[in-house]
Design an enzyme around this catalytic site. Sequence first.
Site, PDB file in Angstrom:
ATOM      1  N   GLU A   1      35.750 -32.662   3.982  1.00  0.00           N
ATOM      2  CA  GLU A   1      36.989 -32.460   4.741  1.00  0.00           C
ATOM      3  C   GLU A   1      37.781 -31.259   4.227  1.00  0.00           C
ATOM      4  OE1 GLU A   1      39.020 -36.381   6.327  1.00  0.00           O
ATOM      5  OE2 GLU A   1      38.423 -36.600   4.218  1.00  0.00           O
TER       6      GLU A   1
ATOM      7  N   SER B   1      33.473 -37.637   8.537  1.00  0.00           N
ATOM      8  CA  SER B   1      33.913 -38.972   8.149  1.00  0.00           C
ATOM      9  C   SER B   1      35.039 -38.837   7.128  1.00  0.00           C
ATOM     10  CB  SER B   1      32.736 -39.778   7.583  1.00  0.00           C
ATOM     11  OG  SER B   1      32.105 -39.050   6.559  1.00  0.00           O
ATOM     12  N   HIS B   2      35.758 -39.907   6.906  1.00  0.00           N
ATOM     13  CA  HIS B   2      36.933 -39.867   6.022  1.00  0.00           C
ATOM     14  C   HIS B   2      36.916 -41.078   5.111  1.00  0.00           C
ATOM     15  CE1 HIS B   2      41.107 -39.322   4.784  1.00  0.00           C
ATOM     16  NE2 HIS B   2      41.277 -40.603   5.044  1.00  0.00           N
ATOM     17  N   PRO B   3      37.148 -40.938   3.846  1.00  0.00           N
ATOM     18  CA  PRO B   3      37.436 -39.708   3.111  1.00  0.00           C
ATOM     19  C   PRO B   3      36.161 -39.124   2.498  1.00  0.00           C
ATOM     20  CG  PRO B   3      37.914 -41.582   1.716  1.00  0.00           C
ATOM     21  CD  PRO B   3      37.400 -42.126   3.038  1.00  0.00           C
TER      22      PRO B   3
END
Length: 119
Positions: free
Chosen positions: A100, A94-96
């Site tokens: 990541e 998922s972002h943010p």
Amino acid sequence: MVVFSDPEIASVGIVASKDDPRYIVTKMPNAINYRAIAYNKPYGWTKIVADRISRRIVGFHMIGPWASEIVNTASIAIRKGGLTLDELKEWVFSHPVFTELFIDAVELASGSNVYLPKR
């Protein structure tokens, strides 16, 4: 290995320098992560070590926010027979999120880089 300091330090697998011809070694600054910026914690780095021939991940090292959590993802990738850089690039987060940083460092190790200037 995790050190619950501020910033946190986490490490799993092989430690190698960029000069070691056996490995692909890349270090990604955490300042490129949008969640780190939003939390005002854009410091530290995330390092990937991959075998140069097989391109399997063999090491992960990080200094920065939530390193103690992100190292678990790297540990799974290494423990499962060393997933390759190409296999890891297919993972979606998922972002943010801070996690990541793991995939961003993998992409840098595999030659794809959307954040840093080309050298």
